[in-house]
Design an enzyme around this catalytic site. Sequence first.
Site, PDB file in Angstrom:
ATOM      1  N   LYS A   1       4.207   8.683   8.946  1.00 44.80           N
ATOM      2  CA  LYS A   1       3.960   8.052  10.246  1.00 44.80           C
ATOM      3  C   LYS A   1       4.928   8.527  11.344  1.00 44.80           C
ATOM      4  O   LYS A   1       4.763   9.622  11.851  1.00 44.80           O
ATOM      5  CB  LYS A   1       3.896   6.537  10.067  1.00 44.80           C
ATOM      6  CG  LYS A   1       2.692   6.197   9.141  1.00 44.80           C
ATOM      7  CD  LYS A   1       2.199   4.789   9.151  1.00 44.80           C
ATOM      8  CE  LYS A   1       0.864   4.706   8.404  1.00 44.80           C
ATOM      9  NZ  LYS A   1       0.856   3.942   7.185  1.00 44.80           N
TER      10      LYS A   1
ATOM     11  N   ASP B   1       9.166   2.744  -0.138  1.00 44.38           N
ATOM     12  CA  ASP B   1       8.128   3.369   0.672  1.00 44.38           C
ATOM     13  C   ASP B   1       8.364   2.934   2.119  1.00 44.38           C
ATOM     14  O   ASP B   1       7.971   1.838   2.524  1.00 44.38           O
ATOM     15  CB  ASP B   1       6.742   2.945   0.177  1.00 44.38           C
ATOM     16  CG  ASP B   1       5.631   3.601   0.994  1.00 44.38           C
ATOM     17  OD1 ASP B   1       5.934   4.144   2.078  1.00 44.38           O
ATOM     18  OD2 ASP B   1       4.465   3.549   0.562  1.00 44.38           O
TER      19      ASP B   1
ATOM     20  N   TYR C   1       0.851  -1.191   0.000  1.00 41.67           N
ATOM     21  CA  TYR C   1       0.000   0.000   0.000  1.00 41.67           C
ATOM     22  C   TYR C   1       0.879   1.231   0.000  1.00 41.67           C
ATOM     23  O   TYR C   1       1.866   1.300   0.748  1.00 41.67           O
ATOM     24  CB  TYR C   1      -0.884  -0.007   1.255  1.00 41.67           C
ATOM     25  CG  TYR C   1      -1.784   1.206   1.404  1.00 41.67           C
ATOM     26  CD1 TYR C   1      -2.827   1.440   0.500  1.00 41.67           C
ATOM     27  CD2 TYR C   1      -1.606   2.108   2.452  1.00 41.67           C
ATOM     28  CE1 TYR C   1      -3.657   2.544   0.642  1.00 41.67           C
ATOM     29  CE2 TYR C   1      -2.435   3.212   2.606  1.00 41.67           C
ATOM     30  CZ  TYR C   1      -3.462   3.425   1.696  1.00 41.67           C
ATOM     31  OH  TYR C   1      -4.286   4.519   1.849  1.00 41.67           O
TER      32      TYR C   1
END
Length: 430
Positions: free
Chosen positions: A267, A239, A144
Amino acid sequence: MASKKSGALYERARKKIPGGVNSPVRAWRAVGGEPRFIERGGGSRLYDADGKEYLDYVCSWGPLILGHAPPPVIGALKRTLEGGTSFGAPTAREVELAERVGERFPSIEKLRLVSSGTEASMSAIRLARAASGRTKIVKFDGCYHGHSDGLLARAGSGVATLALPDSAGVPPSFAAETIVAEFNDTVGLERLFAERGGSIAAAIVEPICGNMGVIPPAPGFLSALSDLTARHGGLLIFDEVITGFRVARGGAQELFNIRPDLTCLGKILGGGLPLGAFGGKAAIMDLLAPEGPVYQAGTLSGNPLAVAAGLATLEELSRPGVYEELEAKGKALQEGFETVLRRYNIAGAVNRRASMLTLFFGAAAVRSVEEARRSDTARFARFFHGLLDRGIYWPPSQFEAAFLSLSHSAADIEATVAAFEEWAREEAKG
Ligand SMILES: *Cc1c(COP(=O)(O)O)cnc(C)c1O
Protein backbone atom coordinates in the site's frame (compact mmCIF):
# COMPACT_ATOMS: atom_id res chain seq x y z
CA MET A 1 -29.81 10.74 -11.93
CA ALA A 2 -26.27 11.63 -12.91
CA SER A 3 -24.64 8.21 -13.14
CA LYS A 4 -25.56 7.31 -16.69
CA LYS A 5 -22.03 6.81 -17.94
CA SER A 6 -21.05 4.74 -14.90
CA GLY A 7 -24.14 2.60 -15.44
CA ALA A 8 -23.30 1.99 -19.09
CA LEU A 9 -19.68 1.19 -18.27
CA TYR A 10 -20.76 -1.24 -15.56
CA GLU A 11 -22.99 -3.03 -18.04
CA ARG A 12 -20.12 -3.34 -20.52
CA ALA A 13 -17.74 -4.39 -17.76
CA ARG A 14 -19.96 -7.21 -16.54
CA LYS A 15 -19.88 -8.78 -19.99
CA LYS A 16 -16.11 -9.13 -19.97
CA ILE A 17 -14.96 -9.01 -16.34
CA PRO A 18 -16.46 -11.23 -13.59
CA GLY A 19 -18.80 -9.02 -11.61
CA GLY A 20 -17.58 -6.12 -13.69
CA VAL A 21 -14.65 -5.47 -11.36
CA ASN A 22 -11.04 -6.53 -10.85
CA SER A 23 -11.38 -6.82 -7.05
CA PRO A 24 -14.70 -7.90 -5.45
CA VAL A 25 -15.33 -5.07 -2.97
CA ARG A 26 -15.43 -2.58 -5.84
CA ALA A 27 -18.79 -4.02 -6.92
CA TRP A 28 -20.59 -2.53 -3.88
CA ARG A 29 -22.44 -5.81 -3.13
CA ALA A 30 -22.56 -5.00 0.59
CA VAL A 31 -24.35 -1.68 0.15
CA GLY A 32 -26.26 -2.19 -3.10
CA GLY A 33 -26.38 0.16 -6.05
CA GLU A 34 -24.02 0.42 -8.97
CA PRO A 35 -20.36 1.32 -8.52
CA ARG A 36 -19.15 4.62 -9.90
CA PHE A 37 -16.47 4.43 -12.57
CA ILE A 38 -13.70 6.83 -11.68
CA GLU A 39 -12.06 9.03 -14.26
CA ARG A 40 -9.48 10.86 -12.21
CA GLY A 41 -8.49 12.06 -8.76
CA GLY A 42 -6.85 15.16 -7.35
CA GLY A 43 -6.01 15.82 -3.69
CA SER A 44 -8.88 14.63 -1.50
CA ARG A 45 -11.25 14.40 -4.49
CA LEU A 46 -12.41 11.78 -6.96
CA TYR A 47 -14.27 12.52 -10.20
CA ASP A 48 -16.49 9.90 -11.79
CA ALA A 49 -17.31 9.22 -15.43
CA ASP A 50 -20.39 11.47 -15.15
CA GLY A 51 -18.29 14.36 -13.90
CA LYS A 52 -19.53 14.13 -10.33
CA GLU A 53 -17.04 15.12 -7.60
CA TYR A 54 -16.58 13.17 -4.37
CA LEU A 55 -14.60 13.69 -1.21
CA ASP A 56 -12.73 10.39 -1.00
CA TYR A 57 -12.24 8.32 2.17
CA VAL A 58 -11.18 5.14 0.37
CA CYS A 59 -7.86 6.54 -0.86
CA SER A 60 -7.33 3.46 -3.01
CA TRP A 61 -7.82 1.33 0.17
CA GLY A 62 -4.90 2.92 1.96
CA PRO A 63 -1.95 3.70 -0.34
CA LEU A 64 -2.81 7.34 -0.99
CA ILE A 65 -1.70 8.92 2.28
CA LEU A 66 -0.74 12.05 0.31
CA GLY A 67 -4.05 12.15 -1.56
CA HIS A 68 -4.62 11.74 -5.29
CA ALA A 69 -1.97 12.69 -7.83
CA PRO A 70 0.38 14.42 -5.38
CA PRO A 71 2.83 16.59 -7.34
CA PRO A 72 6.02 15.13 -5.76
CA VAL A 73 4.98 11.60 -6.72
CA ILE A 74 3.78 12.56 -10.19
CA GLY A 75 7.02 14.50 -10.76
CA ALA A 76 9.16 11.52 -9.69
CA LEU A 77 7.14 9.24 -11.95
CA LYS A 78 7.53 11.53 -14.97
CA ARG A 79 11.29 11.76 -14.48
CA THR A 80 11.59 7.99 -14.10
CA LEU A 81 9.30 7.19 -17.02
CA GLU A 82 11.57 8.89 -19.55
CA GLY A 83 14.34 6.41 -18.75
CA GLY A 84 12.30 3.27 -19.27
CA THR A 85 9.84 1.30 -17.19
CA SER A 86 11.55 -2.01 -16.39
CA PHE A 87 15.00 -3.53 -16.71
CA GLY A 88 14.96 -6.88 -14.95
CA ALA A 89 18.26 -5.89 -13.39
CA PRO A 90 19.09 -4.17 -10.09
CA THR A 91 18.84 -0.38 -9.80
CA ALA A 92 20.26 2.15 -7.33
CA ARG A 93 16.83 3.32 -6.24
CA GLU A 94 15.81 -0.15 -5.02
CA VAL A 95 18.79 -0.04 -2.69
CA GLU A 96 17.81 3.45 -1.61
CA LEU A 97 14.26 2.31 -0.86
CA ALA A 98 15.52 -0.67 1.17
CA GLU A 99 17.69 1.77 3.17
CA ARG A 100 14.81 4.22 3.72
CA VAL A 101 12.56 1.40 4.97
CA GLY A 102 15.28 0.08 7.26
CA GLU A 103 15.68 3.52 8.89
CA ARG A 104 12.00 3.54 9.75
CA PHE A 105 11.69 -0.13 10.71
CA PRO A 106 14.73 -1.23 12.74
CA SER A 107 13.40 -4.81 12.70
CA ILE A 108 13.83 -4.90 8.91
CA GLU A 109 17.54 -5.58 8.52
CA LYS A 110 17.01 -6.85 4.99
CA LEU A 111 14.01 -6.82 2.72
CA ARG A 112 12.86 -7.96 -0.65
CA LEU A 113 10.53 -6.01 -2.91
CA VAL A 114 7.51 -7.68 -4.53
CA SER A 115 4.52 -6.32 -6.43
CA SER A 116 1.64 -6.66 -3.94
CA GLY A 117 0.73 -7.23 -0.32
CA THR A 118 -0.52 -10.70 -1.21
CA GLU A 119 2.90 -11.63 -2.54
CA ALA A 120 4.60 -10.13 0.51
CA SER A 121 2.61 -12.21 3.01
CA MET A 122 2.71 -15.47 1.05
CA SER A 123 6.47 -15.13 0.65
CA ALA A 124 6.94 -14.29 4.34
CA ILE A 125 5.00 -17.45 5.23
CA ARG A 126 7.15 -19.63 2.98
CA LEU A 127 10.25 -18.14 4.51
CA ALA A 128 8.95 -18.66 8.07
CA ARG A 129 8.24 -22.31 7.30
CA ALA A 130 11.72 -22.79 5.93
CA ALA A 131 13.33 -20.98 8.86
CA SER A 132 11.44 -22.95 11.51
CA GLY A 133 11.23 -26.31 9.75
CA ARG A 134 7.54 -26.39 10.77
CA THR A 135 4.35 -26.06 8.73
CA LYS A 136 1.49 -24.67 10.85
CA ILE A 137 0.56 -21.00 10.57
CA VAL A 138 -1.57 -19.13 13.11
CA LYS A 139 -3.76 -16.41 11.68
CA PHE A 140 -6.51 -14.42 13.34
CA ASP A 141 -10.16 -14.49 12.44
CA GLY A 142 -10.97 -11.33 10.48
CA CYS A 143 -7.39 -10.44 9.59
CA TYR A 144 -6.66 -10.33 5.87
CA HIS A 145 -3.27 -11.09 4.40
CA GLY A 146 -4.03 -11.18 0.71
CA HIS A 147 -5.66 -13.93 -1.30
CA SER A 148 -3.06 -16.71 -1.26
CA ASP A 149 -4.40 -20.21 -0.50
CA GLY A 150 -3.35 -20.78 3.09
CA LEU A 151 -4.28 -17.30 4.26
CA LEU A 152 -7.87 -17.16 3.08
CA ALA A 153 -9.34 -18.80 6.16
CA ARG A 154 -11.67 -16.37 8.02
CA ALA A 155 -10.07 -13.53 6.10
CA GLY A 156 -12.15 -10.46 6.87
CA SER A 157 -13.78 -7.76 4.81
CA GLY A 158 -13.94 -9.08 1.25
CA VAL A 159 -14.98 -12.58 2.21
CA ALA A 160 -17.06 -11.37 5.16
CA THR A 161 -18.90 -8.92 2.95
CA LEU A 162 -19.83 -11.71 0.57
CA ALA A 163 -20.66 -13.96 3.55
CA LEU A 164 -18.22 -16.60 2.36
CA PRO A 165 -16.73 -18.50 5.30
CA ASP A 166 -13.63 -19.19 3.22
CA SER A 167 -12.86 -19.38 -0.47
CA ALA A 168 -13.83 -22.22 -2.77
CA GLY A 169 -10.87 -23.69 -4.59
CA VAL A 170 -8.57 -23.84 -1.59
CA PRO A 171 -7.69 -27.52 -0.97
CA PRO A 172 -8.75 -28.56 2.55
CA SER A 173 -5.26 -29.99 2.98
CA PHE A 174 -3.79 -26.48 2.51
CA ALA A 175 -6.32 -24.86 4.82
CA ALA A 176 -5.52 -27.53 7.42
CA GLU A 177 -2.08 -25.97 7.78
CA THR A 178 -3.70 -22.74 9.01
CA ILE A 179 -4.89 -22.46 12.60
CA VAL A 180 -7.42 -19.68 13.11
CA ALA A 181 -7.31 -17.86 16.46
CA GLU A 182 -9.34 -14.97 17.93
CA PHE A 183 -7.90 -11.47 17.65
CA ASN A 184 -7.62 -9.90 21.13
CA ASP A 185 -8.17 -13.22 22.96
CA THR A 186 -4.94 -13.54 24.94
CA VAL A 187 -6.17 -16.44 27.07
CA GLY A 188 -7.15 -18.46 24.00
CA LEU A 189 -3.76 -17.73 22.48
CA GLU A 190 -1.94 -19.05 25.55
CA ARG A 191 -3.99 -22.23 25.43
CA LEU A 192 -3.31 -22.67 21.70
CA PHE A 193 0.46 -22.34 22.10
CA ALA A 194 0.48 -24.61 25.16
CA GLU A 195 -1.23 -27.31 23.10
CA ARG A 196 0.34 -26.89 19.67
CA GLY A 197 3.22 -24.45 20.05
CA GLY A 198 5.81 -26.98 18.85
CA SER A 199 4.21 -27.28 15.41
CA ILE A 200 3.70 -23.55 14.79
CA ALA A 201 6.03 -22.04 12.19
CA ALA A 202 4.69 -18.52 12.59
CA ALA A 203 1.82 -16.34 13.68
CA ILE A 204 0.80 -13.63 11.26
CA VAL A 205 -1.27 -10.67 12.46
CA GLU A 206 -2.48 -7.25 11.43
CA PRO A 207 -1.18 -5.42 14.52
CA ILE A 208 -4.14 -3.08 14.20
CA CYS A 209 -6.89 -4.99 12.49
CA GLY A 210 -8.09 -3.00 9.48
CA ASN A 211 -9.86 -5.65 7.47
CA MET A 212 -12.87 -6.19 9.74
CA GLY A 213 -13.10 -2.47 10.09
CA VAL A 214 -10.59 -0.92 12.46
CA ILE A 215 -10.12 -2.96 15.65
CA PRO A 216 -7.14 -1.91 17.76
CA PRO A 217 -5.26 -4.57 19.72
CA ALA A 218 -6.30 -5.00 23.35
CA PRO A 219 -3.62 -3.94 25.85
CA GLY A 220 -1.07 -6.73 26.16
CA PHE A 221 -2.38 -8.80 23.25
CA LEU A 222 0.50 -8.14 20.83
CA SER A 223 3.20 -8.51 23.49
CA ALA A 224 1.64 -11.82 24.58
CA LEU A 225 1.74 -12.96 20.95
CA SER A 226 5.34 -11.86 20.65
CA ASP A 227 6.33 -13.71 23.86
CA LEU A 228 4.46 -16.88 22.93
CA THR A 229 5.94 -17.17 19.43
CA ALA A 230 9.44 -16.54 20.80
CA ARG A 231 9.04 -19.00 23.68
CA HIS A 232 7.77 -21.77 21.38
CA GLY A 233 10.36 -21.24 18.66
CA GLY A 234 7.98 -19.84 16.05
CA LEU A 235 8.21 -16.57 14.16
CA LEU A 236 6.12 -13.45 14.58
CA ILE A 237 5.02 -11.83 11.33
CA PHE A 238 3.47 -8.38 11.43
CA ASP A 239 1.38 -7.69 8.37
CA GLU A 240 1.80 -3.92 8.21
CA VAL A 241 0.51 -3.60 4.65
CA ILE A 242 -2.02 -1.03 5.93
CA THR A 243 -0.37 0.21 9.12
CA GLY A 244 3.18 0.58 7.77
CA PHE A 245 3.97 4.30 7.30
CA ARG A 246 0.36 5.11 8.30
CA VAL A 247 -0.05 4.85 12.06
CA ALA A 248 3.51 6.05 12.70
CA ARG A 249 6.71 6.56 10.76
CA GLY A 250 7.77 3.03 11.71
CA GLY A 251 4.30 1.47 11.65
CA ALA A 252 2.44 -0.29 14.43
CA GLN A 253 5.64 -1.94 15.65
CA GLU A 254 6.95 1.50 16.58
CA LEU A 255 3.65 2.43 18.22
CA PHE A 256 3.53 -0.73 20.36
CA ASN A 257 7.29 -1.18 20.70
CA ILE A 258 7.36 -4.75 19.40
CA ARG A 259 10.03 -6.21 17.16
CA PRO A 260 8.56 -8.86 14.86
CA ASP A 261 10.79 -11.39 13.09
CA LEU A 262 9.28 -10.52 9.73
CA THR A 263 7.18 -7.62 8.46
CA CYS A 264 4.99 -7.33 5.37
CA LEU A 265 4.57 -3.95 3.69
CA GLY A 266 2.57 -2.71 0.71
CA LYS A 267 0.00 0.00 0.00
CA ILE A 268 1.72 3.26 1.10
CA LEU A 269 5.13 1.74 0.26
CA GLY A 270 4.26 1.97 -3.45
CA GLY A 271 2.65 5.41 -3.28
CA GLY A 272 -0.27 4.22 -5.45
CA LEU A 273 1.73 1.89 -7.71
CA PRO A 274 1.98 -1.88 -7.32
CA LEU A 275 4.67 -2.52 -4.74
CA GLY A 276 5.04 -4.67 -1.65
CA ALA A 277 7.91 -5.87 0.50
CA PHE A 278 8.71 -8.38 3.17
CA GLY A 279 11.70 -8.15 5.42
CA GLY A 280 13.17 -8.78 8.83
CA LYS A 281 16.15 -10.40 10.50
CA ALA A 282 19.08 -10.74 8.12
CA ALA A 283 19.70 -14.35 9.14
CA ILE A 284 16.15 -15.25 8.11
CA MET A 285 16.10 -13.14 4.94
CA ASP A 286 19.36 -14.72 3.78
CA LEU A 287 17.51 -18.01 3.43
CA LEU A 288 16.08 -16.54 0.21
CA ALA A 289 17.54 -17.50 -3.15
CA PRO A 290 20.22 -16.82 -4.36
CA GLU A 291 21.73 -16.83 -0.84
CA GLY A 292 19.65 -19.71 0.41
CA PRO A 293 17.20 -22.47 -0.50
CA VAL A 294 13.86 -20.56 -0.40
CA TYR A 295 12.80 -19.66 -3.91
CA GLN A 296 11.04 -16.35 -4.50
CA ALA A 297 11.20 -14.14 -7.60
CA GLY A 298 9.36 -11.57 -9.72
CA THR A 299 9.73 -10.20 -13.26
CA LEU A 300 8.53 -6.76 -12.19
CA SER A 301 9.74 -6.88 -8.56
CA GLY A 302 11.27 -3.55 -7.61
CA ASN A 303 9.79 -1.96 -10.69
CA PRO A 304 11.43 1.46 -11.27
CA LEU A 305 8.15 3.38 -11.44
CA ALA A 306 6.76 1.79 -8.28
CA VAL A 307 10.04 2.35 -6.46
CA ALA A 308 10.13 6.01 -7.57
CA ALA A 309 6.56 6.56 -6.34
CA GLY A 310 7.40 4.86 -3.05
CA LEU A 311 10.54 6.90 -2.47
CA ALA A 312 8.75 10.16 -3.25
CA THR A 313 5.94 9.21 -0.85
CA LEU A 314 8.33 8.34 1.99
CA GLU A 315 10.20 11.57 1.36
CA GLU A 316 6.98 13.57 1.82
CA LEU A 317 6.21 11.57 4.95
CA SER A 318 9.55 12.54 6.47
CA ARG A 319 8.51 16.20 6.71
CA PRO A 320 8.23 17.18 10.38
CA GLY A 321 4.74 17.15 11.82
CA VAL A 322 2.99 15.01 9.21
CA TYR A 323 1.94 12.29 11.64
CA GLU A 324 0.71 14.89 14.13
CA GLU A 325 -1.28 16.46 11.31
CA LEU A 326 -2.83 13.10 10.35
CA GLU A 327 -3.66 12.41 14.01
CA ALA A 328 -5.38 15.80 14.36
CA LYS A 329 -7.43 15.17 11.23
CA GLY A 330 -8.42 11.69 12.36
CA LYS A 331 -9.38 13.02 15.78
CA ALA A 332 -11.52 15.81 14.29
CA LEU A 333 -13.43 13.34 12.12
CA GLN A 334 -13.90 10.89 15.00
CA GLU A 335 -15.14 13.57 17.41
CA GLY A 336 -17.44 15.04 14.77
CA PHE A 337 -19.00 11.63 14.14
CA GLU A 338 -19.31 10.84 17.85
CA THR A 339 -21.07 14.14 18.53
CA VAL A 340 -23.60 13.45 15.79
CA LEU A 341 -24.20 9.86 17.00
CA ARG A 342 -24.97 11.20 20.49
CA ARG A 343 -27.08 14.10 19.27
CA TYR A 344 -29.37 11.86 17.23
CA ASN A 345 -29.19 8.92 19.61
CA ILE A 346 -27.85 6.54 16.97
CA ALA A 347 -26.04 3.48 18.33
CA GLY A 348 -22.55 3.37 16.93
CA ALA A 349 -18.84 3.25 17.68
CA VAL A 350 -16.01 5.09 16.01
CA ASN A 351 -12.86 2.94 16.11
CA ARG A 352 -9.76 4.83 15.12
CA ARG A 353 -6.00 4.69 15.23
CA ALA A 354 -4.21 7.64 13.64
CA SER A 355 -5.70 8.23 10.16
CA MET A 356 -7.57 4.92 9.83
CA LEU A 357 -11.11 4.74 11.10
CA THR A 358 -14.33 2.73 11.04
CA LEU A 359 -17.79 3.88 12.05
CA PHE A 360 -19.58 0.75 13.25
CA PHE A 361 -23.36 0.93 13.58
CA GLY A 362 -25.36 -0.95 16.17
CA ALA A 363 -23.17 -1.09 19.28
CA ALA A 364 -21.43 1.41 21.53
CA ALA A 365 -18.14 -0.52 21.45
CA VAL A 366 -16.47 -2.92 19.03
CA ARG A 367 -13.44 -4.68 20.51
CA SER A 368 -13.53 -8.04 18.77
CA VAL A 369 -14.32 -9.50 15.39
CA GLU A 370 -17.42 -11.10 16.94
CA GLU A 371 -18.68 -7.69 18.00
CA ALA A 372 -17.86 -6.28 14.56
CA ARG A 373 -19.90 -9.04 12.90
CA ARG A 374 -22.95 -8.03 14.96
CA SER A 375 -22.95 -4.55 13.38
CA ASP A 376 -26.07 -3.09 11.81
CA THR A 377 -25.07 -3.51 8.17
CA ALA A 378 -28.48 -2.37 6.88
CA ARG A 379 -28.01 0.97 8.59
CA PHE A 380 -24.44 1.10 7.29
CA ALA A 381 -25.74 0.71 3.72
CA ARG A 382 -28.14 3.63 4.26
CA PHE A 383 -25.27 5.67 5.71
CA PHE A 384 -23.07 4.86 2.72
CA HIS A 385 -25.68 6.00 0.20
CA GLY A 386 -26.63 8.99 2.34
CA LEU A 387 -23.04 10.18 2.20
CA LEU A 388 -22.61 9.28 -1.46
CA ASP A 389 -25.65 11.39 -2.36
CA ARG A 390 -23.94 14.26 -0.54
CA GLY A 391 -20.70 13.85 -2.48
CA ILE A 392 -18.76 11.73 -0.01
CA TYR A 393 -17.19 8.48 -1.12
CA TRP A 394 -16.97 6.19 1.94
CA PRO A 395 -15.70 2.56 1.76
CA PRO A 396 -18.64 0.46 0.51
CA SER A 397 -18.66 -2.07 3.37
CA GLN A 398 -19.13 -1.94 7.14
CA PHE A 399 -16.02 -4.10 7.46
CA GLU A 400 -13.50 -1.74 5.90
CA ALA A 401 -11.32 1.05 7.20
CA ALA A 402 -11.76 4.60 5.94
CA PHE A 403 -8.54 6.49 5.32
CA LEU A 404 -7.57 10.13 5.64
CA SER A 405 -4.76 11.69 3.66
CA LEU A 406 -2.65 14.77 4.16
CA SER A 407 -4.69 16.39 1.40
CA HIS A 408 -7.92 16.23 3.45
CA SER A 409 -8.45 19.75 4.77
CA ALA A 410 -10.17 20.88 7.95
CA ALA A 411 -12.98 22.15 5.71
CA ASP A 412 -13.25 18.69 4.07
CA ILE A 413 -13.68 17.12 7.49
CA GLU A 414 -16.27 19.70 8.55
CA ALA A 415 -18.19 19.10 5.33
CA THR A 416 -18.12 15.35 5.99
CA VAL A 417 -19.45 15.75 9.53
CA ALA A 418 -22.14 18.13 8.25
CA ALA A 419 -23.20 15.61 5.58
CA PHE A 420 -23.27 12.87 8.23
CA GLU A 421 -25.43 15.09 10.46
CA GLU A 422 -27.90 15.73 7.63
CA TRP A 423 -28.17 12.00 7.03
CA ALA A 424 -28.43 11.25 10.77
CA ARG A 425 -31.28 13.75 11.18
CA GLU A 426 -33.29 11.94 8.50
CA GLU A 427 -32.28 8.53 9.80
CA ALA A 428 -33.37 9.39 13.36
CA LYS A 429 -36.82 10.39 12.08
CA GLY A 430 -37.08 6.84 10.67
C1 LIG B 1 -4.42 -4.99 1.32
C2 LIG B 1 -3.81 -5.95 2.26
C3 LIG B 1 -3.07 -7.06 1.83
C4 LIG B 1 -2.99 -7.45 0.39
O1 LIG B 1 -2.35 -6.51 -0.38
P1 LIG B 1 -2.63 -6.52 -1.98
O2 LIG B 1 -1.68 -5.51 -2.48
O3 LIG B 1 -4.06 -6.18 -2.14
O4 LIG B 1 -2.32 -7.90 -2.46
C5 LIG B 1 -2.41 -7.81 2.77
N1 LIG B 1 -2.50 -7.51 4.08
C6 LIG B 1 -3.22 -6.48 4.53
C7 LIG B 1 -3.24 -6.19 5.99
C8 LIG B 1 -3.93 -5.69 3.65
O5 LIG B 1 -4.70 -4.70 4.11
